[in-house]
Design a protein around this motif. Structure first.
Motif, PDB file in Angstrom:
ATOM      1  N   VAL A   1       0.845  -1.192   0.000  1.00  0.00           N
ATOM      2  CA  VAL A   1       0.000   0.000   0.000  1.00  0.00           C
ATOM      3  C   VAL A   1       0.881   1.243   0.000  1.00  0.00           C
ATOM      4  CG1 VAL A   1      -0.208  -0.002   2.520  1.00  0.00           C
ATOM      5  CG2 VAL A   1      -1.928   1.149   1.151  1.00  0.00           C
ATOM      6  N   GLY A   2       0.461   2.232  -0.767  1.00  0.00           N
ATOM      7  CA  GLY A   2       1.174   3.504  -0.787  1.00  0.00           C
ATOM      8  C   GLY A   2       0.861   4.318   0.457  1.00  0.00           C
ATOM      9  N   ILE A   3       1.730   5.264   0.750  1.00  0.00           N
ATOM     10  CA  ILE A   3       1.577   6.078   1.960  1.00  0.00           C
ATOM     11  C   ILE A   3       0.250   6.835   1.958  1.00  0.00           C
ATOM     12  CG2 ILE A   3       2.507   8.062   3.224  1.00  0.00           C
ATOM     13  CD1 ILE A   3       5.301   7.101   2.439  1.00  0.00           C
ATOM     14  N   LYS A   4      -0.112   7.418   0.844  1.00  0.00           N
ATOM     15  CA  LYS A   4      -1.355   8.198   0.763  1.00  0.00           C
ATOM     16  C   LYS A   4      -2.565   7.321   1.085  1.00  0.00           C
ATOM     17  CE  LYS A   4      -3.868  11.290  -2.317  1.00  0.00           C
ATOM     18  NZ  LYS A   4      -3.896  11.910  -3.644  1.00  0.00           N
ATOM     19  N   GLU A   5      -2.613   6.127   0.477  1.00  0.00           N
ATOM     20  CA  GLU A   5      -3.712   5.192   0.730  1.00  0.00           C
ATOM     21  C   GLU A   5      -3.692   4.719   2.188  1.00  0.00           C
ATOM     22  OE1 GLU A   5      -6.805   2.274   0.275  1.00  0.00           O
ATOM     23  OE2 GLU A   5      -6.322   4.114  -0.797  1.00  0.00           O
ATOM     24  N   LEU A   6      -2.507   4.459   2.718  1.00  0.00           N
ATOM     25  CA  LEU A   6      -2.380   4.015   4.102  1.00  0.00           C
ATOM     26  C   LEU A   6      -2.930   5.063   5.059  1.00  0.00           C
ATOM     27  CD1 LEU A   6      -1.282   1.890   6.135  1.00  0.00           C
ATOM     28  CD2 LEU A   6       0.854   3.186   6.114  1.00  0.00           C
ATOM     29  N   LYS A   7      -2.575   6.323   4.828  1.00  0.00           N
ATOM     30  CA  LYS A   7      -3.068   7.399   5.690  1.00  0.00           C
ATOM     31  C   LYS A   7      -4.583   7.506   5.629  1.00  0.00           C
ATOM     32  CE  LYS A   7      -0.783  11.329   5.517  1.00  0.00           C
ATOM     33  NZ  LYS A   7       0.026  12.463   4.989  1.00  0.00           N
ATOM     34  N   ALA A   8      -5.144   7.316   4.444  1.00  0.00           N
ATOM     35  CA  ALA A   8      -6.593   7.449   4.273  1.00  0.00           C
ATOM     36  C   ALA A   8      -7.365   6.310   4.925  1.00  0.00           C
ATOM     37  CB  ALA A   8      -6.934   7.524   2.786  1.00  0.00           C
ATOM     38  N   ARG A   9      -6.766   5.106   4.984  1.00  0.00           N
ATOM     39  CA  ARG A   9      -7.488   3.933   5.493  1.00  0.00           C
ATOM     40  C   ARG A   9      -6.679   3.178   6.541  1.00  0.00           C
ATOM     41  NH1 ARG A   9      -8.787   0.235   1.146  1.00  0.00           N
ATOM     42  NH2 ARG A   9     -10.221  -0.633   2.647  1.00  0.00           N
ATOM     43  N   LEU A  10      -5.990   3.923   7.405  1.00  0.00           N
ATOM     44  CA  LEU A  10      -5.096   3.318   8.388  1.00  0.00           C
ATOM     45  C   LEU A  10      -5.790   2.264   9.245  1.00  0.00           C
ATOM     46  CD1 LEU A  10      -2.327   3.153   9.720  1.00  0.00           C
ATOM     47  CD2 LEU A  10      -3.021   5.041  11.205  1.00  0.00           C
ATOM     48  N   SER A  11      -6.962   2.560   9.740  1.00  0.00           N
ATOM     49  CA  SER A  11      -7.663   1.625  10.628  1.00  0.00           C
ATOM     50  C   SER A  11      -7.898   0.283   9.957  1.00  0.00           C
ATOM     51  CB  SER A  11      -8.999   2.208  11.083  1.00  0.00           C
ATOM     52  OG  SER A  11      -8.777   3.332  11.883  1.00  0.00           O
ATOM     53  N   SER A  12      -8.275   0.291   8.696  1.00  0.00           N
ATOM     54  CA  SER A  12      -8.541  -0.977   8.006  1.00  0.00           C
ATOM     55  C   SER A  12      -7.262  -1.782   7.814  1.00  0.00           C
ATOM     56  CB  SER A  12      -9.239  -0.747   6.667  1.00  0.00           C
ATOM     57  OG  SER A  12      -8.385  -0.089   5.759  1.00  0.00           O
ATOM     58  N   TYR A  13      -6.129  -1.105   7.575  1.00  0.00           N
ATOM     59  CA  TYR A  13      -4.862  -1.825   7.428  1.00  0.00           C
ATOM     60  C   TYR A  13      -4.365  -2.358   8.772  1.00  0.00           C
ATOM     61  CZ  TYR A  13      -4.670  -0.561   2.552  1.00  0.00           C
ATOM     62  OH  TYR A  13      -4.963  -0.452   1.212  1.00  0.00           O
ATOM     63  N   VAL A  14      -4.566  -1.610   9.835  1.00  0.00           N
ATOM     64  CA  VAL A  14      -4.205  -2.094  11.175  1.00  0.00           C
ATOM     65  C   VAL A  14      -5.032  -3.332  11.502  1.00  0.00           C
ATOM     66  CG1 VAL A  14      -4.276  -1.569  13.654  1.00  0.00           C
ATOM     67  CG2 VAL A  14      -3.375   0.120  12.039  1.00  0.00           C
ATOM     68  N   GLU A  15      -6.291  -3.325  11.136  1.00  0.00           N
ATOM     69  CA  GLU A  15      -7.163  -4.489  11.362  1.00  0.00           C
ATOM     70  C   GLU A  15      -6.634  -5.704  10.610  1.00  0.00           C
ATOM     71  OE1 GLU A  15     -11.676  -5.495  10.189  1.00  0.00           O
ATOM     72  OE2 GLU A  15     -11.404  -3.684  11.411  1.00  0.00           O
ATOM     73  N   LYS A  16      -6.178  -5.501   9.372  1.00  0.00           N
ATOM     74  CA  LYS A  16      -5.621  -6.610   8.590  1.00  0.00           C
ATOM     75  C   LYS A  16      -4.370  -7.173   9.272  1.00  0.00           C
ATOM     76  CE  LYS A  16      -7.259  -4.835   4.157  1.00  0.00           C
ATOM     77  NZ  LYS A  16      -8.159  -5.865   3.683  1.00  0.00           N
ATOM     78  N   VAL A  17      -3.529  -6.301   9.813  1.00  0.00           N
ATOM     79  CA  VAL A  17      -2.327  -6.744  10.512  1.00  0.00           C
ATOM     80  C   VAL A  17      -2.716  -7.523  11.768  1.00  0.00           C
ATOM     81  CG1 VAL A  17      -0.265  -5.985  11.750  1.00  0.00           C
ATOM     82  CG2 VAL A  17      -0.852  -4.925   9.571  1.00  0.00           C
ATOM     83  N   GLN A  18      -3.720  -7.054  12.484  1.00  0.00           N
ATOM     84  CA  GLN A  18      -4.178  -7.768  13.681  1.00  0.00           C
ATOM     85  C   GLN A  18      -4.675  -9.166  13.336  1.00  0.00           C
ATOM     86  OE1 GLN A  18      -7.057  -4.909  15.118  1.00  0.00           O
ATOM     87  NE2 GLN A  18      -5.639  -4.176  16.700  1.00  0.00           N
ATOM     88  N   GLN A  19      -5.140  -9.350  12.114  1.00  0.00           N
ATOM     89  CA  GLN A  19      -5.619 -10.658  11.668  1.00  0.00           C
ATOM     90  C   GLN A  19      -4.494 -11.531  11.122  1.00  0.00           C
ATOM     91  OE1 GLN A  19      -8.676  -9.597   8.863  1.00  0.00           O
ATOM     92  NE2 GLN A  19     -10.050  -8.847  10.448  1.00  0.00           N
ATOM     93  N   GLY A  20      -3.249 -11.012  11.168  1.00  0.00           N
ATOM     94  CA  GLY A  20      -2.105 -11.815  10.767  1.00  0.00           C
ATOM     95  C   GLY A  20      -1.480 -11.436   9.432  1.00  0.00           C
ATOM     96  N   GLU A  21      -2.053 -10.495   8.720  1.00  0.00           N
ATOM     97  CA  GLU A  21      -1.536 -10.074   7.412  1.00  0.00           C
ATOM     98  C   GLU A  21      -0.325  -9.161   7.584  1.00  0.00           C
ATOM     99  OE1 GLU A  21      -1.566 -10.414   3.497  1.00  0.00           O
ATOM    100  OE2 GLU A  21      -3.391 -11.031   4.525  1.00  0.00           O
ATOM    101  N   GLU A  22       0.613  -9.232   6.653  1.00  0.00           N
ATOM    102  CA  GLU A  22       1.750  -8.313   6.622  1.00  0.00           C
ATOM    103  C   GLU A  22       1.471  -7.241   5.571  1.00  0.00           C
ATOM    104  OE1 GLU A  22       5.341 -10.501   5.979  1.00  0.00           O
ATOM    105  OE2 GLU A  22       5.240 -11.445   7.938  1.00  0.00           O
ATOM    106  N   VAL A  23       1.828  -5.998   5.871  1.00  0.00           N
ATOM    107  CA  VAL A  23       1.566  -4.884   4.972  1.00  0.00           C
ATOM    108  C   VAL A  23       2.881  -4.194   4.619  1.00  0.00           C
ATOM    109  CG1 VAL A  23       0.361  -2.680   4.678  1.00  0.00           C
ATOM    110  CG2 VAL A  23      -0.740  -4.526   5.948  1.00  0.00           C
ATOM    111  N   VAL A  24       3.182  -4.136   3.326  1.00  0.00           N
ATOM    112  CA  VAL A  24       4.365  -3.432   2.850  1.00  0.00           C
ATOM    113  C   VAL A  24       3.941  -2.008   2.501  1.00  0.00           C
ATOM    114  CG1 VAL A  24       6.123  -3.296   1.047  1.00  0.00           C
ATOM    115  CG2 VAL A  24       5.388  -5.523   1.918  1.00  0.00           C
ATOM    116  N   ILE A  25       4.645  -1.026   3.040  1.00  0.00           N
ATOM    117  CA  ILE A  25       4.342   0.374   2.759  1.00  0.00           C
ATOM    118  C   ILE A  25       5.303   0.842   1.670  1.00  0.00           C
ATOM    119  CG2 ILE A  25       4.200   2.702   3.700  1.00  0.00           C
ATOM    120  CD1 ILE A  25       3.775   1.337   6.460  1.00  0.00           C
ATOM    121  N   THR A  26       4.743   1.478   0.639  1.00  0.00           N
ATOM    122  CA  THR A  26       5.551   1.951  -0.474  1.00  0.00           C
ATOM    123  C   THR A  26       5.493   3.469  -0.570  1.00  0.00           C
ATOM    124  OG1 THR A  26       3.730   1.735  -2.051  1.00  0.00           O
ATOM    125  CG2 THR A  26       5.173  -0.177  -1.779  1.00  0.00           C
ATOM    126  N   ASP A  27       6.561   4.030  -1.105  1.00  0.00           N
ATOM    127  CA  ASP A  27       6.641   5.462  -1.365  1.00  0.00           C
ATOM    128  C   ASP A  27       7.044   5.615  -2.825  1.00  0.00           C
ATOM    129  OD1 ASP A  27       6.739   8.202  -1.123  1.00  0.00           O
ATOM    130  OD2 ASP A  27       8.694   8.233  -0.118  1.00  0.00           O
TER     131      ASP A  27
END
Length: 86
Positions: free
Chosen positions: A4-30
């Motif tokens: 996920v790009g930084i802009k998208e991550l900032k816009a939907r941070l809560s949903s990505y944190v939820e995915k991580v809590q479920q065991g998913e790994e998230v790569v942040i791109t710039d």
């Protein structure tokens, strides 16, 4: 693994944190370049944090310094191993 790009991550941070809590790994791109990885906290890290919180363990955050001023008597370990192999 999700990228996920930084802009998208900032816009939907809560949903990505939820995915991580479920065991998913998230790569942040710039601008398409990978810059960070968000991973779930391991059970081992939770255990260490609990011990630190309870005051049963301490960590300064750095690498172990090792023993200083320790001197060994006799032959070096490598010499001893070579001798035992003969």
């Amino acid at each position: 693994m999700i990228a996920v790009g930084i802009k998208e991550l900032k816009a939907r941070l809560s949903s990505y944190v939820e995915k991580v809590q479920q065991g998913e790994e998230v790569v942040i791109t710039d601008h398409g370049r990978e810059v960070a990885l968000v991973v779930p906290i391991s059970p081992e890290r939770r255990a260490v944090k609990t011990l630190m919180t309870e005051g049963r363990a301490k960590w300064s955050g750095g690498k172990p310094a090792g023993k200083r001023g320790v001197t060994l008597k006799g032959e070096s370990l490598s010499d001893t191993v070579l001798e035992e192999r003969r």
